[in-house]
Structures are given as structure tokens and as C-alpha cells.
Design a protein around this motif. Structure first.
Motif, mmCIF file in Angstrom:
data_model
loop_
_atom_site.group_PDB
_atom_site.id
_atom_site.type_symbol
_atom_site.label_atom_id
_atom_site.label_comp_id
_atom_site.label_asym_id
_atom_site.label_seq_id
_atom_site.Cartn_x
_atom_site.Cartn_y
_atom_site.Cartn_z
ATOM 1 N N ALA A 85 0.824 -1.212 0.000
ATOM 2 C CA ALA A 85 0.000 0.000 0.000
ATOM 3 C C ALA A 85 0.858 1.262 0.000
ATOM 4 C CB ALA A 85 -0.935 -0.003 1.207
ATOM 5 N N CYS A 86 2.025 1.211 0.652
ATOM 6 C CA CYS A 86 2.932 2.369 0.658
ATOM 7 C C CYS A 86 3.396 2.693 -0.758
ATOM 8 C CB CYS A 86 4.131 2.092 1.557
ATOM 9 S SG CYS A 86 3.763 2.047 3.326
ATOM 10 N N PHE A 87 3.772 1.676 -1.525
ATOM 11 C CA PHE A 87 4.211 1.909 -2.897
ATOM 12 C C PHE A 87 3.033 2.340 -3.785
ATOM 13 C CE2 PHE A 87 7.517 -1.103 -1.407
ATOM 14 C CZ PHE A 87 8.617 -0.286 -1.588
ATOM 15 N N GLY A 88 1.852 1.788 -3.519
ATOM 16 C CA GLY A 88 0.671 2.217 -4.261
ATOM 17 C C GLY A 88 0.343 3.673 -3.997
ATOM 18 N N LEU A 89 0.523 4.108 -2.745
ATOM 19 C CA LEU A 89 0.279 5.503 -2.397
ATOM 20 C C LEU A 89 1.325 6.413 -3.050
ATOM 21 C CD1 LEU A 89 -1.392 7.523 -0.824
ATOM 22 C CD2 LEU A 89 0.003 7.043 1.203
ATOM 23 N N PHE A 90 2.551 5.934 -3.176
ATOM 24 C CA PHE A 90 3.610 6.661 -3.880
ATOM 25 C C PHE A 90 3.159 6.930 -5.315
ATOM 26 C CE2 PHE A 90 8.396 6.318 -5.200
ATOM 27 C CZ PHE A 90 8.342 7.598 -5.712
ATOM 28 N N TRP A 91 2.646 5.909 -5.984
ATOM 29 C CA TRP A 91 2.181 6.081 -7.365
ATOM 30 C C TRP A 91 0.993 7.046 -7.429
ATOM 31 C CZ3 TRP A 91 -1.952 3.406 -10.380
ATOM 32 C CH2 TRP A 91 -1.853 3.704 -11.742
ATOM 33 N N HIS A 92 0.095 6.951 -6.448
ATOM 34 C CA HIS A 92 -1.056 7.854 -6.390
ATOM 35 C C HIS A 92 -0.596 9.299 -6.278
ATOM 36 C CE1 HIS A 92 -5.073 9.322 -5.375
ATOM 37 N NE2 HIS A 92 -4.559 9.897 -4.301
ATOM 38 N N LEU A 93 0.397 9.552 -5.423
ATOM 39 C CA LEU A 93 0.925 10.909 -5.274
ATOM 40 C C LEU A 93 1.597 11.389 -6.556
ATOM 41 C CD1 LEU A 93 2.463 10.878 -1.664
ATOM 42 C CD2 LEU A 93 0.248 11.789 -2.406
ATOM 43 N N ALA A 94 2.244 10.458 -7.279
ATOM 44 C CA ALA A 94 2.871 10.834 -8.546
ATOM 45 C C ALA A 94 1.821 11.298 -9.552
ATOM 46 C CB ALA A 94 3.663 9.658 -9.107
ATOM 47 N N LEU A 95 0.711 10.575 -9.620
ATOM 48 C CA LEU A 95 -0.365 10.966 -10.537
ATOM 49 C C LEU A 95 -0.954 12.320 -10.140
ATOM 50 C CD1 LEU A 95 -2.272 7.576 -11.018
ATOM 51 C CD2 LEU A 95 -0.607 8.647 -12.550
ATOM 52 N N ARG A 96 -1.169 12.521 -8.857
ATOM 53 C CA ARG A 96 -1.720 13.791 -8.388
ATOM 54 C C ARG A 96 -0.746 14.945 -8.651
ATOM 55 N NH1 ARG A 96 -7.083 13.829 -6.724
ATOM 56 N NH2 ARG A 96 -6.559 15.449 -5.207
ATOM 57 N N ALA A 97 0.547 14.685 -8.470
ATOM 58 C CA ALA A 97 1.545 15.730 -8.711
ATOM 59 C C ALA A 97 1.567 16.147 -10.174
ATOM 60 C CB ALA A 97 2.929 15.235 -8.288
ATOM 61 N N MET A 98 1.200 15.228 -11.081
ATOM 62 C CA MET A 98 1.202 15.534 -12.509
ATOM 63 C C MET A 98 -0.165 15.993 -13.009
ATOM 64 S SD MET A 98 3.797 12.695 -14.150
ATOM 65 C CE MET A 98 2.962 11.269 -13.447
ATOM 66 N N GLY A 99 -1.020 16.416 -12.081
ATOM 67 C CA GLY A 99 -2.288 17.025 -12.465
ATOM 68 C C GLY A 99 -3.430 16.071 -12.726
ATOM 69 N N GLN A 100 -3.247 14.777 -12.447
ATOM 70 C CA GLN A 100 -4.325 13.809 -12.650
ATOM 71 C C GLN A 100 -5.159 13.719 -11.372
ATOM 72 O OE1 GLN A 100 -4.221 12.721 -16.034
ATOM 73 N NE2 GLN A 100 -2.726 14.362 -15.724
ATOM 74 N N LEU A 228 9.253 14.343 -4.571
ATOM 75 C CA LEU A 228 10.148 13.196 -4.522
ATOM 76 C C LEU A 228 10.463 12.801 -3.081
ATOM 77 C CD1 LEU A 228 11.597 11.442 -6.666
ATOM 78 C CD2 LEU A 228 13.649 12.771 -6.194
ATOM 79 N N ALA A 229 10.627 13.781 -2.209
ATOM 80 C CA ALA A 229 10.915 13.487 -0.804
ATOM 81 C C ALA A 229 9.766 12.704 -0.171
ATOM 82 C CB ALA A 229 11.159 14.792 -0.041
ATOM 83 N N LYS A 230 8.531 13.110 -0.462
ATOM 84 C CA LYS A 230 7.373 12.395 0.084
ATOM 85 C C LYS A 230 7.308 10.973 -0.470
ATOM 86 C CE LYS A 230 4.519 16.572 0.532
ATOM 87 N NZ LYS A 230 3.286 17.265 0.047
ATOM 88 N N GLY A 231 7.514 10.855 -1.793
ATOM 89 C CA GLY A 231 7.426 9.541 -2.412
ATOM 90 C C GLY A 231 8.499 8.603 -1.934
ATOM 91 N N TRP A 232 9.728 9.102 -1.811
ATOM 92 C CA TRP A 232 10.819 8.240 -1.360
ATOM 93 C C TRP A 232 10.670 7.861 0.114
ATOM 94 C CZ3 TRP A 232 16.315 9.004 -3.753
ATOM 95 C CH2 TRP A 232 16.213 8.916 -5.145
ATOM 96 N N LEU A 233 10.084 8.740 0.914
ATOM 97 C CA LEU A 233 9.821 8.390 2.306
ATOM 98 C C LEU A 233 8.809 7.250 2.375
ATOM 99 C CD1 LEU A 233 10.151 8.890 5.327
ATOM 100 C CD2 LEU A 233 8.368 10.638 5.172
ATOM 101 N N LEU A 234 7.762 7.324 1.562
ATOM 102 C CA LEU A 234 6.791 6.238 1.507
ATOM 103 C C LEU A 234 7.448 4.943 1.046
ATOM 104 C CD1 LEU A 234 3.640 7.969 -0.045
ATOM 105 C CD2 LEU A 234 3.725 6.757 2.139
ATOM 106 N N ALA A 235 8.342 5.034 0.062
ATOM 107 C CA ALA A 235 9.030 3.845 -0.434
ATOM 108 C C ALA A 235 9.895 3.225 0.660
ATOM 109 C CB ALA A 235 9.883 4.203 -1.648
ATOM 110 N N ALA A 236 10.574 4.058 1.448
ATOM 111 C CA ALA A 236 11.403 3.541 2.540
ATOM 112 C C ALA A 236 10.557 2.794 3.560
ATOM 113 C CB ALA A 236 12.158 4.696 3.212
ATOM 114 N N VAL A 237 9.402 3.364 3.900
ATOM 115 C CA VAL A 237 8.497 2.688 4.838
ATOM 116 C C VAL A 237 8.012 1.369 4.230
ATOM 117 C CG1 VAL A 237 6.283 2.849 6.045
ATOM 118 C CG2 VAL A 237 7.782 4.848 5.919
#
Length: 309
Positions: A85-100, A228-237
Motif C-alpha cells: 500500500a505504501c508503494f501504491g500511495l507513492f504512485w497515487h501521489l505521482a499521478l496527483r503531482a502531474m495534475g491527474q 520526490l521526498a514524500k514519495g521516497w519516504l513512503l518507499a522507505a516505509v
């Protein structure tokens, strides 16, 4: 009621020369169904073979599934789901960051389903399944594809960094394979450079100009260092929970001659083994990373706990 006037001749000729959009859509839909069915069948065959091979290994080791501690098995499954779920949330944040604007449920659902594509050679279906499932009037498919690479490269970079640091800290105490440290460092550097905002922006701007995808140029402005900081923190968790899942799996097995139970001090080494094995298995392009994951995990964990099944 007056009779319906006949179609002009040019319209009739156009209908004959060009298949209707409905028939094209139907054919495309049927092709998608066929591909999905083929993927499910292939994954089913692969899973069946995996269980069969595991059964043979258990029989050779005179081990029964009933010997497992089911409480630890359930904890392992729960820890793995949280990590996923942490990695899935990382992808979700990536989509939101790109305006989706996908919903969190849409992102997590498509992310989870896309893992079926890992069991098909080449793993390209991961990208196809994930982008297809999340695309809608609120999510452009091309941007979703970019999001897959943002999350994947970030996941690999963070996993490589964790594995590098943990292996260097524990080198000489639990293993003797210095080449694994070099592998971890190489993966961390390669994926880290590829996942950095400047590199991603450069590549995407080049592709957007070459392919005429103007929306990519607009979307990548959201790929900032703050994101990127938020996404990488989620990936570390996520990696920490994956390591915890492996710890629970090891505790689920009964102790036998030549094996020892792991303690709290062994947890970092387990995290390193899990992260490096999964990344190495991913870049191997083999279905499920078969063979590669097992080799890395056995190399790192056998000196610590004894022979690994």
C-alpha cells in the motif's frame, strides 16, 4: 409521418469504405478481454508450478505445511499488504503531482492488479495493466504510464540505497559477498539518477516534443524535489514493512538442526536481503524474478540463520 429521406450517395460510400467505430470498439474490447484472459491463464499456470515445486522441496526436506505457525504467516501477509500500500500511495501521489485526479481506491486497485504482469516475461504488462485500469476522464493514459516509471525508479532507488547502507554497515559479520554491495550501490546510483526530477524532466520534454505529447510537458512540472521526498519516504516505509514480512515468514518455520532464530539485531540484514533481491529480480526481467530473488536471499540469510528453503 413523412418517409425518411435516403442517405446521400457520398455518405453511403463512406460507410462502405470505413468500418463503423462501433465495430472497431467491439474488436478492441474483445482483444483486451483475450489478453487479460491469457494473462490470467499464464499466471495461474505459473502459480500452480510454483506450488508444485515448493511441495517437492518440502517433501525432500520432510517438511509439512502444518508445521508452520499460522499466526506468523498472517502477520507476514499483513505486513506485506501494508508495504504494498505504501508503494501504491507513492504512485497515487505521482499521478496527483502531474495534475491527474484518480481516487485513492482507483490508484490502489490498479496498482495491485498490475502486479499480475510481473509474472509475464518482460514485465511490460505491468505498465499496460496499471495505466489501462486507472485511465478515465480524470486520468490520461500517457501520464499514467509516466507515473509508473516515476514510482518504479523511485522504489528501486530507495531499495538500492537501503540495501547499500545496511550491507556496508553489516559487511563481514553476516556474509562474505562483497559483489552484492557493488550491485546494491550500482542499482541505487542508476535508479536514483533516473528518478531525479531534472533527469525525468529532460527525458519527458524530449519525448513530448518527439511524439507530440504536449500534455507531458505540462504534467512534469509537478515532479518536484518536494514530491520526490514524500514519495521516497513512503518507499522507505514500504521496504521496512517488506522486511518485516520476511522476518515473520522466518519465524513461522520451526527450528531445525543447523538453523537459528533471528533477533532484533538481524532485522536490518533481512531488510537489505529483501530489497536487493526484489530489485535484482525486477531488472532480470524474468517472470516474478524467479531464481534471482532466491539466490540473493540465500546468499545473505544462510550465514545468519542456516539453510534457507
Amino acid at each position: 409521418m413523412p418517409p425518411t429521406p435516403p442517405k446521400p450517395l457520398q455518405n453511403v460510400e463512406s460507410d462502405i469504405a470505413n468500418p463503423s467505430s462501433d465495430s472497431k470498439s467491439a474488436s478492441k474490447y474483445q482483444l483486451k478481454l483475450l489478453i487479460r484472459f491469457a494473462v490470467v491463464v499464464l499466471v495461474g499456470i505459473w502459480i500452480g508450478k510454483t506450488f508444485e515445486d515448493a511441495g517437492d522441496e518440502f517433501s525432500a526436506a520432510q517438511f509439512s505445511i502444518n508445521d508452520l505457525d499460522l499466526w506468523y504467516v498472517m502477520l507476514a501477509a499483513l505486513s506485506y499488504i501494508v508495504g504494498l500500500a505504501c508503494f501504491g500511495l507513492f504512485w497515487h501521489l505521482a499521478l496527483r503531482a502531474m495534475g491527474q485526479r484518480p481516487t485513492l481506491l482507483e490508484s490502489l486497485r490498479s496498482y495491485s492488479l498490475s502486479h499480475l504482469g510481473k509474472y509475464v516475461p518482460g514485465k511490460a504488462l505491468v505498465v499496460v495493466i496499471r495505466s489501462d485500469r486507472v485511465s478515465s476522464s480524470r486520468v490520461k493514459r500517457s501520464v499514467a504510464v509516466v507515473g509508473v516509471f516515476v514510482e518504479t525508479l523511485g522504489m528501486m532507488a530507495v531499495g538500492g540505497i537501503l540495501a547499500s547502507l545496511l550491507l556496508i554497515a553489516g559487511y563481514g559479520r553476516t556474509h562474505e559477498s562483497g559483489w552484492l554491495i557493488l550491485l546494491a550501490v550500482g542499482l541505487a546510483v542508476g535508479a536514483g539518477i533516473g528518478a531525479s526530477p531534472p533527469m525525468f524532466r529532460f527525458v519527458l520534454r524530449y519525448l513530448s516534443k518527439r511524439r507530440g505529447l504536449s500534455m507531458l510537458g505540462e504534467a512534469i512540472d509537478g515532479l518536484s524535489w518536494q514530491f520526490l521526498a514524500k514519495g521516497w519516504l513512503l518507499a522507505a516505509v514500504g521496504w521496512l514493512f517488506f522486511g518485516g514480512s520476511m522476518v515473520f515468514v522466518l519465524h513461522a518455520f520451526p527450528l531445525t538442526e543447523g538453523t537459528s532464530i533471528i533477533d532484533t539485531g538481524d532485522y536490518p540484514q533481512v531488510v537489505a536481503a529483501v530489497s536487493l533481491s526484489m530489485i535484482a529480480g525486477f531488472i532480470s526481467l524474468l517472470p516474478g524474478g524467479a531464481g534471482v530473488r532466491e539466490m540473493v536471499i540465500s546468499t545473505l540469510l544462510t550465514p545468519m540463520i542456516g539453510p534457507v528453503f
